[in-house]
Design a protein around this motif. Structure first.
Motif, PDB file in Angstrom:
ATOM      1  N   MET A   1       0.926  -1.069   0.140  1.00 36.71           N
ATOM      2  CA  MET A   1      -0.021  -0.015   0.176  1.00 36.71           C
ATOM      3  C   MET A   1       0.743   1.165  -0.060  1.00 36.71           C
ATOM      4  SD  MET A   1      -3.257  -0.783   2.479  1.00 36.71           S
ATOM      5  CE  MET A   1      -2.605  -1.870   3.774  1.00 36.71           C
ATOM      6  N   LYS A   2       0.688   2.258  -0.729  1.00 29.64           N
ATOM      7  CA  LYS A   2       1.334   3.371  -1.068  1.00 29.64           C
ATOM      8  C   LYS A   2       1.002   4.481   0.324  1.00 29.64           C
ATOM      9  CE  LYS A   2       2.242   6.929  -4.319  1.00 29.64           C
ATOM     10  NZ  LYS A   2       3.498   7.541  -3.725  1.00 29.64           N
ATOM     11  N   LEU A   3       2.113   4.938   0.672  1.00 26.85           N
ATOM     12  CA  LEU A   3       2.122   5.769   1.854  1.00 26.85           C
ATOM     13  C   LEU A   3       1.508   7.137   1.357  1.00 26.85           C
ATOM     14  CD1 LEU A   3       5.110   4.887   3.935  1.00 26.85           C
ATOM     15  CD2 LEU A   3       2.692   4.381   4.581  1.00 26.85           C
ATOM     16  N   THR A   4       0.695   7.944   2.069  1.00 24.37           N
ATOM     17  CA  THR A   4       0.467   9.549   1.985  1.00 24.37           C
ATOM     18  C   THR A   4       1.790  10.066   2.621  1.00 24.37           C
ATOM     19  OG1 THR A   4      -0.579   9.611   4.123  1.00 24.37           O
ATOM     20  CG2 THR A   4      -1.947   9.021   2.397  1.00 24.37           C
ATOM     21  N   PRO A   5       1.772  11.485   2.016  1.00 22.52           N
ATOM     22  CA  PRO A   5       3.107  12.171   2.656  1.00 22.52           C
ATOM     23  C   PRO A   5       2.875  12.179   4.176  1.00 22.52           C
ATOM     24  CG  PRO A   5       1.926  13.380   0.803  1.00 22.52           C
ATOM     25  CD  PRO A   5       1.136  12.044   1.040  1.00 22.52           C
ATOM     26  N   SER A   6       1.669  12.452   4.859  1.00 20.76           N
ATOM     27  CA  SER A   6       1.683  12.472   6.368  1.00 20.76           C
ATOM     28  C   SER A   6       2.218  11.100   6.850  1.00 20.76           C
ATOM     29  CB  SER A   6       0.153  12.760   6.602  1.00 20.76           C
ATOM     30  OG  SER A   6      -0.151  12.233   7.818  1.00 20.76           O
ATOM     31  N   GLU A   7       1.748   9.732   6.195  1.00 22.80           N
ATOM     32  CA  GLU A   7       2.230   8.650   6.642  1.00 22.80           C
ATOM     33  C   GLU A   7       3.802   8.550   6.635  1.00 22.80           C
ATOM     34  OE1 GLU A   7      -1.543   5.747   6.149  1.00 22.80           O
ATOM     35  OE2 GLU A   7      -0.381   6.380   4.407  1.00 22.80           O
ATOM     36  N   GLU A   8       4.432   9.063   5.523  1.00 23.31           N
ATOM     37  CA  GLU A   8       5.799   8.999   5.396  1.00 23.31           C
ATOM     38  C   GLU A   8       6.532   9.895   6.566  1.00 23.31           C
ATOM     39  OE1 GLU A   8       7.034  10.193   1.683  1.00 23.31           O
ATOM     40  OE2 GLU A   8       5.878   8.581   0.580  1.00 23.31           O
ATOM     41  N   GLN A   9       5.795  10.785   6.941  1.00 21.31           N
ATOM     42  CA  GLN A   9       6.450  11.767   8.005  1.00 21.31           C
ATOM     43  C   GLN A   9       6.251  11.088   9.538  1.00 21.31           C
ATOM     44  OE1 GLN A   9       4.238  15.588   8.105  1.00 21.31           O
ATOM     45  NE2 GLN A   9       5.391  16.154   6.261  1.00 21.31           N
ATOM     46  N   ILE A  10       5.258  10.311   9.553  1.00 23.49           N
ATOM     47  CA  ILE A  10       5.131   9.699  10.581  1.00 23.49           C
ATOM     48  C   ILE A  10       6.197   8.490  10.673  1.00 23.49           C
ATOM     49  CG2 ILE A  10       3.512   7.890  11.917  1.00 23.49           C
ATOM     50  CD1 ILE A  10       1.384   9.514  10.582  1.00 23.49           C
ATOM     51  N   MET A  11       6.160   7.780   9.439  1.00 26.41           N
ATOM     52  CA  MET A  11       7.451   6.735   9.611  1.00 26.41           C
ATOM     53  C   MET A  11       8.781   7.128   9.899  1.00 26.41           C
ATOM     54  SD  MET A  11       6.329   3.779   6.713  1.00 26.41           S
ATOM     55  CE  MET A  11       7.513   2.519   7.450  1.00 26.41           C
ATOM     56  N   ALA A  12       9.052   8.433   9.389  1.00 23.26           N
ATOM     57  CA  ALA A  12      10.318   9.104   9.283  1.00 23.26           C
ATOM     58  C   ALA A  12      10.477   9.376  11.223  1.00 23.26           C
ATOM     59  CB  ALA A  12      10.610  10.030   8.746  1.00 23.26           C
ATOM     60  N   ARG A  13       9.441   9.819  11.711  1.00 22.65           N
ATOM     61  CA  ARG A  13       9.564  10.092  13.033  1.00 22.65           C
ATOM     62  C   ARG A  13       9.868   8.588  14.044  1.00 22.65           C
ATOM     63  NH1 ARG A  13       7.307  14.687  15.154  1.00 22.65           N
ATOM     64  NH2 ARG A  13       6.110  13.621  16.784  1.00 22.65           N
ATOM     65  N   MET A  14       9.385   7.413  13.432  1.00 25.10           N
ATOM     66  CA  MET A  14       9.645   6.315  13.973  1.00 25.10           C
ATOM     67  C   MET A  14      10.930   5.409  13.627  1.00 25.10           C
ATOM     68  SD  MET A  14       5.819   4.389  13.158  1.00 25.10           S
ATOM     69  CE  MET A  14       4.341   5.031  14.159  1.00 25.10           C
ATOM     70  N   GLN A  15      11.883   6.431  13.201  1.00 21.17           N
ATOM     71  CA  GLN A  15      13.224   5.577  12.764  1.00 21.17           C
ATOM     72  C   GLN A  15      14.078   5.889  14.181  1.00 21.17           C
ATOM     73  OE1 GLN A  15      13.965   3.963   9.982  1.00 21.17           O
ATOM     74  NE2 GLN A  15      11.924   4.587   9.352  1.00 21.17           N
ATOM     75  N   PRO A  16      14.970   4.785  14.178  1.00 22.60           N
ATOM     76  CA  PRO A  16      15.705   4.855  15.479  1.00 22.60           C
ATOM     77  C   PRO A  16      16.330   6.126  15.617  1.00 22.60           C
ATOM     78  CG  PRO A  16      16.355   2.820  14.242  1.00 22.60           C
ATOM     79  CD  PRO A  16      15.285   3.588  13.415  1.00 22.60           C
ATOM     80  N   GLY A  17      16.420   6.549  17.035  1.00 21.72           N
ATOM     81  CA  GLY A  17      16.911   8.044  17.270  1.00 21.72           C
ATOM     82  C   GLY A  17      16.253   9.237  17.110  1.00 21.72           C
ATOM     83  N   VAL A  18      14.986   9.055  16.603  1.00 24.30           N
ATOM     84  CA  VAL A  18      14.260  10.390  16.469  1.00 24.30           C
ATOM     85  C   VAL A  18      13.450  10.545  17.784  1.00 24.30           C
ATOM     86  CG1 VAL A  18      12.605  11.582  15.005  1.00 24.30           C
ATOM     87  CG2 VAL A  18      14.145   9.865  14.056  1.00 24.30           C
ATOM     88  N   ILE A  19      12.545   9.744  18.304  1.00 21.66           N
ATOM     89  CA  ILE A  19      11.653   9.858  19.376  1.00 21.66           C
ATOM     90  C   ILE A  19      12.369   8.740  20.569  1.00 21.66           C
ATOM     91  CG2 ILE A  19       9.584   9.510  20.647  1.00 21.66           C
ATOM     92  CD1 ILE A  19       8.056  10.302  18.120  1.00 21.66           C
ATOM     93  N   THR A  20      12.981   7.737  20.091  1.00 21.75           N
ATOM     94  CA  THR A  20      13.314   7.035  21.070  1.00 21.75           C
ATOM     95  C   THR A  20      14.524   6.182  20.315  1.00 21.75           C
ATOM     96  OG1 THR A  20      12.130   4.907  20.036  1.00 21.75           O
ATOM     97  CG2 THR A  20      11.071   6.150  21.807  1.00 21.75           C
ATOM     98  N   LEU A  21      15.592   5.570  21.208  1.00 24.06           N
ATOM     99  CA  LEU A  21      16.716   5.027  20.690  1.00 24.06           C
ATOM    100  C   LEU A  21      16.733   4.206  19.802  1.00 24.06           C
ATOM    101  CD1 LEU A  21      19.711   5.198  21.213  1.00 24.06           C
ATOM    102  CD2 LEU A  21      19.415   3.365  23.119  1.00 24.06           C
ATOM    103  N   ASN A  22      15.686   3.081  19.895  1.00 32.85           N
ATOM    104  CA  ASN A  22      15.470   2.128  18.909  1.00 32.85           C
ATOM    105  C   ASN A  22      14.481   2.232  18.167  1.00 32.85           C
ATOM    106  OD1 ASN A  22      17.371   0.282  20.057  1.00 32.85           O
ATOM    107  ND2 ASN A  22      16.313   0.229  22.141  1.00 32.85           N
ATOM    108  N   GLY A  23      13.642   3.444  18.072  1.00 28.65           N
ATOM    109  CA  GLY A  23      12.551   3.371  17.031  1.00 28.65           C
ATOM    110  C   GLY A  23      11.427   2.352  17.340  1.00 28.65           C
TER     111      GLY A  23
END
Ligand SMILES: [Zn+2]
Length: 151
Positions: A1-23
């Motif tokens: 399923m293709k992501l919306t730009p908003s979902e892409e931003q959420i996924m970026a925030r879920m990467q390691p080191g953004v909100i938590t060390l391990n993502g």
């Protein structure tokens, strides 16, 4: 399923080191909407909603919040402990508000299963049906979670 730009931003925030060390995504290669849709299918098969699981998690966290890091035996089956860690976390889905870093560890003595979650996990499960990606340290498999919390 293709992501919306908003979902892409959420996924970026879920990467390691953004909100938590391990993502939040572990080694999962699926898109965010697929991770959520796949877990929703499992919930449907189990006949339980994400909200019901989240409420049960909240119940155990609340019951142990003031036990000062000591394990509490609840209903003779559930050994539960909540540890409060310094700091607060925002929701990766960009909700306003921040969540205290609490870690609840529950062992179901009958099933011999241990699961753990944070205050933020309760929120992401309840509001977003997001149980985290495979391999993430706080990934909660809905099937195991149900067994641990309700069986
Ligand atoms: Zn949220």
């Amino acid at each position: 399923m293709k992501l919306t730009p908003s979902e892409e931003q959420i996924m970026a925030r879920m990467q390691p080191g953004v909100i938590t060390l391990n993502g939040f995504l572990g080694f999962d290669t699926r898109n965010l909407n697929e991770i959520i849709a796949d877990d929703e299918k499992v919930l449907e098969m189990l006949g339980i909603s994400a909200e019901e699981l989240a409420e049960r998690m909240q119940y155990f966290s609340d019951k142990t919040f003031e036990s000062y890091d000591l394990p509490v035996l609840i209903d003779e089956i559930y050994e539960v402990e909540t540890n409060i860690v310094r700091g607060k976390l925002p929701c990766p889905f960009r909700h306003p508000g921040i969540y205290r870093k609490t870690i609840t560890t529950l062992t179901n003595r009958k099933q011999q299963i241990t699961v753990r979650w944070t205050a933020l996990s309760i929120h992401t499960i309840k509001e977003h049906h997001f149980f985290e990606g495979k391999g993430s340290p706080f990934r909660l498999d809905p099937q195991i979670l149900k067994k641990a919390l309700l069986d």
